[in-house]
Design a protein around this motif. Structure first.
Motif, PDB file in Angstrom:
ATOM      1  N   ASP A  40      -1.198   3.778   2.137  1.00 12.74           N
ATOM      2  CA  ASP A  40      -0.665   3.727   3.495  1.00 12.74           C
ATOM      3  C   ASP A  40      -0.622   5.187   3.962  1.00 12.74           C
ATOM      4  O   ASP A  40       0.142   5.977   3.414  1.00 12.74           O
ATOM      5  N   ASP A  88      12.995  -3.026  -1.472  1.00 11.94           N
ATOM      6  CA  ASP A  88      13.153  -2.046  -0.392  1.00 11.94           C
ATOM      7  C   ASP A  88      12.372  -2.405   0.865  1.00 11.94           C
ATOM      8  O   ASP A  88      12.722  -1.958   1.953  1.00 11.94           O
ATOM      9  N   ILE A  89      11.313  -3.201   0.703  1.00 13.14           N
ATOM     10  CA  ILE A  89      10.456  -3.448   1.863  1.00 13.14           C
ATOM     11  C   ILE A  89      10.332  -4.945   2.166  1.00 13.14           C
ATOM     12  O   ILE A  89       9.366  -5.396   2.767  1.00 13.14           O
ATOM     13  N   PHE A  93      14.244  -2.520  -8.987  1.00 16.39           N
ATOM     14  CA  PHE A  93      13.784  -1.152  -9.241  1.00 16.39           C
ATOM     15  C   PHE A  93      13.900  -0.730 -10.701  1.00 16.39           C
ATOM     16  O   PHE A  93      14.812  -1.148 -11.411  1.00 16.39           O
ATOM     17  N   TRP A  94      12.991   0.141 -11.095  1.00 21.35           N
ATOM     18  CA  TRP A  94      13.147   0.855 -12.363  1.00 21.35           C
ATOM     19  C   TRP A  94      14.113   2.014 -12.140  1.00 21.35           C
ATOM     20  O   TRP A  94      14.021   2.719 -11.125  1.00 21.35           O
ATOM     21  N   THR A 113       4.445  -2.303  -9.897  1.00 25.86           N
ATOM     22  CA  THR A 113       4.098  -3.412  -8.997  1.00 25.86           C
ATOM     23  C   THR A 113       2.609  -3.743  -9.138  1.00 25.86           C
ATOM     24  O   THR A 113       2.216  -4.915  -9.154  1.00 25.86           O
ATOM     25  N   ILE A 127       0.893  -1.162   0.000  1.00 22.72           N
ATOM     26  CA  ILE A 127       0.000   0.000   0.000  1.00 22.72           C
ATOM     27  C   ILE A 127       0.929   1.209   0.000  1.00 22.72           C
ATOM     28  O   ILE A 127       1.930   1.250   0.710  1.00 22.72           O
ATOM     29  N   HIS A 157       4.064   7.146  -9.245  1.00 26.24           N
ATOM     30  CA  HIS A 157       4.999   7.153 -10.379  1.00 26.24           C
ATOM     31  C   HIS A 157       5.130   5.734 -10.919  1.00 26.24           C
ATOM     32  O   HIS A 157       4.433   4.825 -10.462  1.00 26.24           O
ATOM     33  N   ALA A 214       8.665  -4.610  -3.713  1.00 23.42           N
ATOM     34  CA  ALA A 214      10.029  -4.495  -4.235  1.00 23.42           C
ATOM     35  C   ALA A 214      11.009  -4.761  -3.094  1.00 23.42           C
ATOM     36  O   ALA A 214      10.618  -4.848  -1.923  1.00 23.42           O
ATOM     37  N   TYR A 216       2.501   5.097   0.043  1.00 22.02           N
ATOM     38  CA  TYR A 216       2.449   6.310   0.855  1.00 22.02           C
ATOM     39  C   TYR A 216       1.752   7.425   0.096  1.00 22.02           C
ATOM     40  O   TYR A 216       2.019   7.628  -1.093  1.00 22.02           O
ATOM     41  N   HIS A 260      10.579  -7.751  -6.238  1.00 21.59           N
ATOM     42  CA  HIS A 260      11.265  -7.404  -7.489  1.00 21.59           C
ATOM     43  C   HIS A 260      12.270  -6.277  -7.230  1.00 21.59           C
ATOM     44  O   HIS A 260      12.417  -5.787  -6.110  1.00 21.59           O
ATOM     45  N   GLY A 301       7.091   3.298 -10.525  1.00 24.49           N
ATOM     46  CA  GLY A 301       7.358   2.187  -9.598  1.00 24.49           C
ATOM     47  C   GLY A 301       6.075   1.638  -9.000  1.00 24.49           C
ATOM     48  O   GLY A 301       5.847   0.421  -8.995  1.00 24.49           O
TER      49      GLY A 301
HETATM   50  N1  MSP Z   1       3.908   2.235   2.463  1.00 23.20           N
HETATM   51  C1  MSP Z   1       5.014   1.377   2.282  1.00 23.20           C
HETATM   52  C2  MSP Z   1       4.554  -0.049   1.994  1.00 23.20           C
HETATM   53  C3  MSP Z   1       3.664  -0.660   3.030  1.00 23.20           C
HETATM   54  S1  MSP Z   1       3.122  -2.234   2.539  1.00 23.20           S
HETATM   55  C4  MSP Z   1       2.399  -2.879   3.888  1.00 23.20           C
HETATM   56  C5  MSP Z   1       5.871   1.867   1.126  1.00 23.20           C
HETATM   57  N2  MSP Z   1       5.256   2.675   0.240  1.00 23.20           N
HETATM   58  S2  MSP Z   1       5.936   3.309  -1.066  1.00 23.20           S
HETATM   59  O1  MSP Z   1       4.974   4.273  -1.581  1.00 23.20           O
HETATM   60  O2  MSP Z   1       7.233   3.800  -0.778  1.00 23.20           O
HETATM   61  O3  MSP Z   1       5.997   2.159  -2.115  1.00 23.20           O
HETATM   62  C6  MSP Z   1       7.093   1.270  -2.161  1.00 23.20           C
HETATM   63  C7  MSP Z   1       6.834   0.294  -3.287  1.00 23.20           C
HETATM   64  O4  MSP Z   1       6.589   0.998  -4.526  1.00 23.20           O
HETATM   65  C8  MSP Z   1       8.005  -0.621  -3.614  1.00 23.20           C
HETATM   66  O5  MSP Z   1       8.083  -1.732  -2.746  1.00 23.20           O
HETATM   67  C9  MSP Z   1       7.651  -1.008  -5.036  1.00 23.20           C
HETATM   68  O6  MSP Z   1       6.586  -1.906  -5.028  1.00 23.20           O
HETATM   69  C10 MSP Z   1       7.165   0.305  -5.612  1.00 23.20           C
HETATM   70  N3  MSP Z   1       8.280   1.099  -6.119  1.00 23.20           N
HETATM   71  C11 MSP Z   1       8.643   2.353  -5.703  1.00 23.20           C
HETATM   72  N4  MSP Z   1       9.698   2.771  -6.459  1.00 23.20           N
HETATM   73  C12 MSP Z   1      10.033   1.819  -7.355  1.00 23.20           C
HETATM   74  C13 MSP Z   1      10.921   1.772  -8.465  1.00 23.20           C
HETATM   75  N5  MSP Z   1      11.762   2.735  -8.773  1.00 23.20           N
HETATM   76  N6  MSP Z   1      10.856   0.663  -9.260  1.00 23.20           N
HETATM   77  C14 MSP Z   1       9.959  -0.337  -9.041  1.00 23.20           C
HETATM   78  N7  MSP Z   1       9.099  -0.303  -8.023  1.00 23.20           N
HETATM   79  C15 MSP Z   1       9.245   0.648  -7.031  1.00 23.20           C
HETATM   80  O7  MSP Z   1       7.003   1.477   1.032  1.00 23.20           O
END
Ligand code: MSP
Length: 539
Positions: free
Chosen positions: A58, A271-272, A300-301, A28, A14, A22, A269, A16, A298, A24
């Motif tokens: 989120d 990062d989490i 990152f782009w 997903t 979910i 964008h 991705a 932020y 996965h 990313g």
């Molecule tokens: N809110 C948390 C997630 C909570 S899940 C219980 C969060 N949000 S986020 O807005 O930062 O989204 C992170 C996710 O966005 C990554 O895990 C991925 O799925 C996607 N991406 C964000 N940037 C990305 C790229 N540059 N490339 C591919 N996906 C990426 O973390």
């Protein structure tokens, strides 16, 4: 293997709401959409409701409060605006999510409080003191080692870390280390890809420490977040709040969605991954609930070889995506062309993927214009030329290489990897091209248009393309619905399901002789690689 399980539950992170969506976030969610559509396709319309696809926002992060203040609005107003942006972006892409959760909804906050209360009662949550390095840009604490390794700056954003000490509620993560390790080892598909699993295993083996799950209200704080059950002076840490979203929708009274838990697939991705592969399953164990089947992380782009970041201002944002999805070089199904590029060239594996204009055009021309688009128009043109647009009766529908190629492509529909699904459909189109090149129906027809071999070849090609169109449909729902219609076939519904399950639908011989095959304009006209990229119009 086509999916045989009774229910399929696919989730995305979910997102932020401090900022706009964008590429990313869209990526997903696109992967999840393709998997959900493929699962509904596998099950058929009568069982399509056994698939559940969730995404959402989120909203209780501290950075939402900060961004809202900067724009001089209340946090909830800022959250409302940006949640609406995410919903609009996902509608634009045609995503088939069954629900959209926002963590500010009472259905969610009630469940989070109930789960935390249960963990307090069992002793899995207790009150203690914590001091550590806090990455405010990512809303997470880092270990001393990680903080030191990155010179006390955020490994993700490079911003300085803050030393924070807090009186917190803790989750007894350490108590679940052995159970988690045993689970990961007994279930090789739990964390994917394997390289990511090994990273997680390495870290767990260094030892799991209890983690803070609440934050005490400080003087002057804007009240934002879910209060701890039994202690109004603390709010639930945003990550803990967020992870529960996956469960919330399954436990919503009156919705009858309990059957979807445990989730089949949490798509995220890298990062989490720690939160999803370690903290979340351990909390589920503490609550005596089954853990998800697969957590897939996965990569990152990046853009034209450079990391996307706020400071560079080089995000592939919605206006850029919108410009490609309406680019005249990509014809009437430009949105599908964009979906195809993201899906097949994206960072599903362990390396990052580059969003590059030249590559996008190259892949479009190779896979779509010269691939399925060209094969479909050649076959439709020949049927129109030699048989007045009526699909001929084939004297030999079982011979030739195409029935076998179609069967292989259907069997290769991997429920976890949409790029493998797409690759199998491409192979089938390649088999049609090779068959035409080898048998040369146009040369035979020149000699004798009544030669039964012409009818047999074109029937086979049309039938293989019907099956390819079905296999491509999760990735490119719009264009494939059009192609199927030109071949006199029903389109999938808006969620990707057809009236029959995949294996029945794709049984060889489904096309009725006598069916009218419409030529139509090119589905994917060739794009001119020398034309400038489309211009993004700022929102
Ligand atoms: N809110 C948390 C997630 C909570 S899940 C219980 C969060 N949000 S986020 O807005 O930062 O989204 C992170 C996710 O966005 C990554 O895990 C991925 O799925 C996607 N991406 C964000 N940037 C990305 C790229 N540059 N490339 C591919 N996906 C990426 O973390």
């Amino acid at each position: 293997m086509p999916d045989q399980s009774p229910t399929t539950y696919i989730t995305t992170p979910i997102y932020y709401v401090n900022d706009k969506p964008h590429v990313g976030h869209c990526y997903t969610t696109l992967i999840a959409d393709c998997l959900a559509r493929a699962a509904r396709l596998a099950k058929g319309r009568d069982h399509a409701a056994d698939v559940f696809f969730l995404t959402g926002t989120d909203e209780h992060a501290e950075k939402v409060v900060a961004s809202a203040a900067k724009h001089d609005v209340a946090p909830i107003e800022w959250a409302d605006r940006n949640a609406a942006e995410f919903q609009a972006a996902f509608r634009f892409f045609g995503f088939s999510n069954d629900d959209f959760i926002r963590t500010t909804q009472p259905r969610h906050t009630d469940r989070v409080r109930a789960h935390i209360a249960a963990m307090q009662a069992s002793g899995d949550v207790y009150l203690g003191d914590y001091e550590g390095w806090y990455d405010a840009s990512q809303e997470e604490y880092l270990t001393e080692t990680t903080a030191r390794e990155h010179d006390f700056t955020s490994p993700v954003t490079g911003r300085p870390l803050e030393k924070r000490s807090e009186h917190n509620y803790f989750f007894r993560l350490s108590a679940y280390q052995d159970r988690l390790l045993a689970h990961i080892e007994a279930n090789p598909g739990f964390i994917q890809p394997d390289a990511r699993k090994n990273e997680v295993l390495g870290r767990i083996k260094q030892g799991l420490q209890d983690v803070p799950i609440s934050r005490a209200a400080r003087e002057g704080d804007t009240p934002w977040g879910i209060t701890m059950p039994g202690d109004e002076s603390h709010r639930v840490y945003v990550w803990i709040d967020a992870l529960f979203n996956y469960l919330t929708v399954c436990e919503e009274p009156g919705q009858h969605r309990e059957c979807f838990w445990p989730a089949s697939m949490h798509l995220i991705a890298k990062d989490i991954l720690w939160f999803h592969a370690v903290i979340w399953p351990c909390m589920l164990m503490a609550l005596d609930k089954p853990v998800p089947t697969t957590v897939y992380a996965h990569s990152f782009w990046v853009r034209e070889g450079r990391k996307m970041s706020k400071s560079e201002g080089n995000f592939i944002d919605l206006p850029t995506l919108d410009a490609y999805a309406n680019w005249d070089q990509f014809g009437p199904f430009a949105l599908d062309a964009l979906r195809w590029y993201l899906l097949t060239q994206g960072p599903l594996g362990t390396t990052d993927a580059d969003f590059a204009h030249a590559k996008l055009v190259e892949v479009y021309n190779a896979d779509l214009a010269n691939g399925i688009g060209n094969a479909a128009s050649r076959v439709a043109n020949m049927i129109n030329k030699y048989f007045d647009g009526q699909l001929p009766d084939s004297p030999d529908v079982a011979g030739g290489p195409l029935p076998g190629a179609a069967e292989t492509a259907v069997a290769a529909q991997d429920p976890v990897r949409p790029d493998t699904q797409a690759g199998a459909a491409i192979e089938l189109v390649n088999a049609v091209d090779a068959y035409i090149a080898e048998t040369r129906p146009f040369s035979i027809a020149k000699e004798d248009p009544k030669d039964p071999r012409v009818a047999a070849i074109l029937y086979q090609c049309a039938e293989a393309l019907r099956i390819a169109a079905i296999l491509f449909s999760p990735a490119m729902p719009g264009a494939m619905a059009e192609l199927l219609e030109r071949f006199g076939q029903p389109r999938p519904d808006a969620t990707g399901a057809f009236s029959q399950p995949l294996t029945e639908l794709c049984a060889w011989g489904g096309l009725e002789p006598g069916t009218t095959i419409v030529k139509g304009d090119a589905l994917f006209p060739r794009a001119d690689a020398t034309v400038d990229p489309p211009v993004a119009v700022p929102a």
